[in-house]
Design an enzyme around this catalytic site. Structure first.
Site, PDB file in Angstrom:
ATOM      1  N   LYS A   1      25.899 -17.374  81.147  1.00  6.54           N
ATOM      2  CA  LYS A   1      25.244 -18.655  80.894  1.00  6.54           C
ATOM      3  C   LYS A   1      24.642 -19.307  82.134  1.00  6.54           C
ATOM      4  O   LYS A   1      23.498 -19.535  82.495  1.00  6.54           O
ATOM      5  CB  LYS A   1      25.910 -19.515  79.984  1.00  6.54           C
ATOM      6  CG  LYS A   1      25.024 -20.981  79.670  1.00  6.54           C
ATOM      7  CD  LYS A   1      24.883 -21.328  78.352  1.00  6.54           C
ATOM      8  CE  LYS A   1      23.876 -22.279  78.472  1.00  6.54           C
ATOM      9  NZ  LYS A   1      23.889 -23.300  77.238  1.00  6.54           N
TER      10      LYS A   1
ATOM     11  N   ARG B   1      15.653 -18.546  79.656  1.00  6.32           N
ATOM     12  CA  ARG B   1      16.647 -19.322  79.092  1.00  6.32           C
ATOM     13  C   ARG B   1      16.439 -18.928  77.600  1.00  6.32           C
ATOM     14  O   ARG B   1      17.363 -19.154  76.702  1.00  6.32           O
ATOM     15  CB  ARG B   1      16.730 -20.687  79.421  1.00  6.32           C
ATOM     16  CG  ARG B   1      17.763 -21.292  78.901  1.00  6.32           C
ATOM     17  CD  ARG B   1      18.071 -22.680  79.589  1.00  6.32           C
ATOM     18  NE  ARG B   1      19.141 -23.398  79.016  1.00  6.32           N
ATOM     19  CZ  ARG B   1      19.721 -24.580  79.396  1.00  6.32           C
ATOM     20  NH1 ARG B   1      19.482 -25.022  80.419  1.00  6.32           N
ATOM     21  NH2 ARG B   1      20.801 -25.031  78.734  1.00  6.32           N
TER      22      ARG B   1
ATOM     23  N   GLU C   1      29.106 -17.378  69.378  1.00  7.55           N
ATOM     24  CA  GLU C   1      28.312 -17.497  70.452  1.00  7.55           C
ATOM     25  C   GLU C   1      28.544 -16.495  71.726  1.00  7.55           C
ATOM     26  O   GLU C   1      27.778 -16.123  72.463  1.00  7.55           O
ATOM     27  CB  GLU C   1      28.442 -18.939  71.018  1.00  7.55           C
ATOM     28  CG  GLU C   1      27.797 -20.026  70.280  1.00  7.55           C
ATOM     29  CD  GLU C   1      26.345 -19.976  70.341  1.00  7.55           C
ATOM     30  OE1 GLU C   1      25.664 -19.316  71.327  1.00  7.55           O
ATOM     31  OE2 GLU C   1      25.770 -20.796  69.766  1.00  7.55           O
TER      32      GLU C   1
ATOM     33  N   HIS D   1      27.860 -24.422  63.401  1.00  8.31           N
ATOM     34  CA  HIS D   1      26.689 -23.807  64.007  1.00  8.31           C
ATOM     35  C   HIS D   1      26.744 -22.703  64.471  1.00  8.31           C
ATOM     36  O   HIS D   1      25.771 -21.791  64.343  1.00  8.31           O
ATOM     37  CB  HIS D   1      26.439 -24.955  65.283  1.00  8.31           C
ATOM     38  CG  HIS D   1      25.427 -24.198  66.266  1.00  8.31           C
ATOM     39  ND1 HIS D   1      24.027 -24.316  65.875  1.00  8.31           N
ATOM     40  CD2 HIS D   1      25.501 -23.695  67.682  1.00  8.31           C
ATOM     41  CE1 HIS D   1      23.426 -23.777  66.985  1.00  8.31           C
ATOM     42  NE2 HIS D   1      24.314 -23.422  67.898  1.00  8.31           N
TER      43      HIS D   1
ATOM     44  N   GLU E   1      14.054 -23.888  80.061  1.00  5.79           N
ATOM     45  CA  GLU E   1      13.749 -22.766  79.098  1.00  5.79           C
ATOM     46  C   GLU E   1      12.312 -22.626  78.954  1.00  5.79           C
ATOM     47  O   GLU E   1      11.684 -22.478  77.718  1.00  5.79           O
ATOM     48  CB  GLU E   1      14.277 -23.385  77.843  1.00  5.79           C
ATOM     49  CG  GLU E   1      14.350 -22.377  76.705  1.00  5.79           C
ATOM     50  CD  GLU E   1      15.056 -22.963  75.414  1.00  5.79           C
ATOM     51  OE1 GLU E   1      16.182 -23.608  75.585  1.00  5.79           O
ATOM     52  OE2 GLU E   1      14.356 -22.782  74.217  1.00  5.79           O
TER      53      GLU E   1
ATOM     54  N   ARG F   1      19.126 -45.563  83.576  1.00  7.46           N
ATOM     55  CA  ARG F   1      18.104 -44.483  83.973  1.00  7.46           C
ATOM     56  C   ARG F   1      18.758 -43.275  84.635  1.00  7.46           C
ATOM     57  O   ARG F   1      18.427 -42.613  85.266  1.00  7.46           O
ATOM     58  CB  ARG F   1      17.101 -45.107  85.065  1.00  7.46           C
ATOM     59  CG  ARG F   1      16.328 -46.100  84.514  1.00  7.46           C
ATOM     60  CD  ARG F   1      14.975 -46.174  85.213  1.00  7.46           C
ATOM     61  NE  ARG F   1      13.953 -47.012  84.812  1.00  7.46           N
ATOM     62  CZ  ARG F   1      14.049 -48.612  85.260  1.00  7.46           C
ATOM     63  NH1 ARG F   1      14.818 -48.815  86.071  1.00  7.46           N
ATOM     64  NH2 ARG F   1      13.113 -49.339  84.569  1.00  7.46           N
TER      65      ARG F   1
ATOM     66  N   HIS G   1      19.028 -22.069  63.002  1.00  8.26           N
ATOM     67  CA  HIS G   1      18.380 -23.531  62.712  1.00  8.26           C
ATOM     68  C   HIS G   1      17.958 -23.708  61.683  1.00  8.26           C
ATOM     69  O   HIS G   1      18.339 -24.659  60.791  1.00  8.26           O
ATOM     70  CB  HIS G   1      17.573 -23.632  63.744  1.00  8.26           C
ATOM     71  CG  HIS G   1      18.249 -24.006  65.018  1.00  8.26           C
ATOM     72  ND1 HIS G   1      17.368 -24.148  66.472  1.00  8.26           N
ATOM     73  CD2 HIS G   1      19.474 -24.302  65.475  1.00  8.26           C
ATOM     74  CE1 HIS G   1      18.406 -24.228  67.428  1.00  8.26           C
ATOM     75  NE2 HIS G   1      19.496 -24.336  66.776  1.00  8.26           N
TER      76      HIS G   1
ATOM     77  N   ASN H   1      18.738 -18.136  72.646  1.00 11.71           N
ATOM     78  CA  ASN H   1      18.236 -18.493  71.311  1.00 11.71           C
ATOM     79  C   ASN H   1      18.386 -17.245  70.303  1.00 11.71           C
ATOM     80  O   ASN H   1      18.005 -17.491  69.275  1.00 11.71           O
ATOM     81  CB  ASN H   1      17.057 -19.118  71.306  1.00 11.71           C
ATOM     82  CG  ASN H   1      16.965 -20.543  71.981  1.00 11.71           C
ATOM     83  OD1 ASN H   1      17.718 -21.050  71.992  1.00 11.71           O
ATOM     84  ND2 ASN H   1      15.937 -20.707  72.614  1.00 11.71           N
TER      85      ASN H   1
ATOM     86  N   LYS I   1      21.759 -29.374  78.700  1.00 14.00           N
ATOM     87  CA  LYS I   1      20.927 -30.020  77.590  1.00 14.00           C
ATOM     88  C   LYS I   1      21.806 -31.060  77.000  1.00 14.00           C
ATOM     89  O   LYS I   1      23.055 -30.955  76.550  1.00 14.00           O
ATOM     90  CB  LYS I   1      20.870 -28.774  76.627  1.00 14.00           C
ATOM     91  CG  LYS I   1      19.463 -27.881  76.743  1.00 14.00           C
ATOM     92  CD  LYS I   1      19.512 -26.996  75.793  1.00 14.00           C
ATOM     93  CE  LYS I   1      18.152 -25.800  76.205  1.00 14.00           C
ATOM     94  NZ  LYS I   1      18.193 -24.749  75.039  1.00 14.00           N
TER      95      LYS I   1
ATOM     96  N   HIS J   1      19.383 -18.148  67.017  1.00 15.18           N
ATOM     97  CA  HIS J   1      19.390 -19.603  66.857  1.00 15.18           C
ATOM     98  C   HIS J   1      18.123 -19.858  65.885  1.00 15.18           C
ATOM     99  O   HIS J   1      18.171 -20.714  65.160  1.00 15.18           O
ATOM    100  CB  HIS J   1      19.314 -20.322  67.911  1.00 15.18           C
ATOM    101  CG  HIS J   1      20.538 -20.188  68.837  1.00 15.18           C
ATOM    102  ND1 HIS J   1      21.244 -19.119  69.117  1.00 15.18           N
ATOM    103  CD2 HIS J   1      21.412 -21.389  69.041  1.00 15.18           C
ATOM    104  CE1 HIS J   1      22.321 -19.966  69.661  1.00 15.18           C
ATOM    105  NE2 HIS J   1      22.404 -20.934  69.549  1.00 15.18           N
TER     106      HIS J   1
HETATM  107  N1  GLY Z   1      22.178 -23.400  73.766  1.00 13.42           N
HETATM  108  C1  GLY Z   1      21.134 -22.693  74.325  1.00 13.42           C
HETATM  109  C2  GLY Z   1      20.794 -23.284  75.755  1.00 13.42           C
HETATM  110  O1  GLY Z   1      21.527 -24.016  76.421  1.00 13.42           O
HETATM  111  O2  GLY Z   1      19.697 -22.902  76.334  1.00 13.42           O
END
Ligand code: GLY
Length: 360
Positions: free
Chosen positions: A223, A237, A181, A261, A233, A117, A248, A241, A139, A244
């Site tokens: 960041k 946040r 990026e 990517h 997000e 957990r 994506h 993107n 993430k 992206h």
């Molecule tokens: N890769 C985008 C974020 O970390 O929100």
């Protein structure tokens, strides 16, 4: 050594950027730390394992190898790693060290998030993309057949140690993919960073330490600020993107095999820039500057044979599409973007067609 704090409801932690930073790992291990599990790939371990071994010294640790690649970033592999941990004596005091590129930092973070957990993870990213994006912000996840990162959780690390020295062994193509990026970060939040990237392109591509370390640190600083203000997000946040949404779709349409990517994000930034310009949101000078920087850090692999309609269909299925509304992050000037969910589909198709035409 620049250090930035990420401050979230879950945890506040440092992100350090500095050559030799891997050796600082013991400074971030908890005082009651049990057995340490280093999740890595064979190639990263062969190149940089000796630095981590030196850092860990005579601590109780085991190395868990993961095969790497998007195809293997699956729950079955997380389960296999968890079984290995139990067999090797892991308990709730154990700590995961995710040591590798973005796939390893995502998967290792997810393993830590769900093992018993939740146990702590320390992120030590070894690709530029993971250093400036994947490893910072908590993430974690794994892929489903239906799409990338469709299972996962937010699991903030104890610390992120970014050592730009490890990039010396990174293939040139992956280095450029990571730079996209950083370009993204300039477009969304920092005009000075954008201009530094534009003016310093030759030095950056020649791996001059001073400028490379500086653009990494700036990107991480930004960041860290964004994640600190919106961990989950639900607002700010989303600006991360930029590129992206379209990117994506390109990655998924090509089964994650043709583009790295960062390359798909570069193509996505091009499409988003066309869209913003088409909507008269972006001054001409900034529009040209963004297209120009994308060209100068390229090229990306050819997009020949990729169909605009297929990409449009993928946009609708993306996990960031909420109640059939696609969220587009669009630049309004260099250093500032807005999020729009009211874009007519034909406008997006037009932007896709233009971006495809540029990259054939
Ligand atoms: N890769 C985008 C974020 O970390 O929100």
């Amino acid at each position: 050594m620049p250090q930035f704090q990420v401050s979230t409801p879950q945890r506040t932690y440092p992100v350090e950027v500095g050559r030799g930073g891997i050796h600082r790992l013991p400074d971030f291990l908890p005082s009651n730390c049990g057995k340490i599990f280093v999740v890595t790939t064979a190639d990263v371990w062969a190149l940089h394992g000796s630095s981590l071994k030196d850092a860990l010294g005579d601590r109780n640790y085991a190395t868990l190898f993961f095969a790497g690649s998007e195809e293997n970033k699956r729950l079955a592999h997380v389960e296999a790693l968890a079984e290995q941990m139990v067999e090797s004596g892991a308990d709730r005091s154990s700590v995961v060290v995710a040591f590798g590129g973005g796939i390893v930092t995502d998967l290792g973070g997810f393993l830590a998030a769900i093992f018993m957990r939740g146990i702590p993870v320390i992120q030590i990213p070894t690709t530029l993309l993971a250093q400036v994006d994947a490893a910072v912000g908590g993430k974690t996840g794994a892929n489903l057949v239906a799409g990338k990162n469709l299972i996962g959780s937010f699991h903030q690390p104890l610390a992120v140690l970014i050592d730009p020295g490890v990039l010396s062994t990174l293939p040139e193509r992956e280095f450029r993919a990571g730079l996209y990026e950083i370009i993204k970060t300039g477009v969304i939040a920092s005009e000075p960073l954008f201009h530094l990237l534009a003016n310093g392109r030759d030095d950056i591509l020649s791996h001059h330490h001073h400028i490379v370390d500086h653009v990494i640190a700036e990107s991480v600083r930004i960041k860290a600020e964004v994640v600190s203000s919106d961990e989950r997000e639900s607002g700010l946040r989303r600006i991360l993107n930029f590129g992206h949404t379209f990117g994506h779709a390109l990655e998924a349409e090509t089964r994650y095999k043709r583009f790295l990517h960062g390359e798909s994000v570069a193509w996505g930034m091009r499409a988003a820039t066309y869209l913003a310009h088409d909507l008269s949101m972006l001054p001409q000078e900034d529009y040209l500057s963004i297209l120009n920087i994308l060209d100068r850090y390229g090229p990306i692999p050819s997009v020949s044979g990729i169909d605009a309609a297929a990409l449009e269909a993928r946009l609708v299925r993306d996990k960031k599409t909420i109640q059939a509304r696609i969220h587009f992050v669009l630049p309004v000037k260099i250093g500032e973007v807005v999020v729009r969910n009211d874009i007519a589909p034909e406008r997006a198709t037009h932007a896709i067609e233009r971006a495809l035409a540029d990259c054939r």
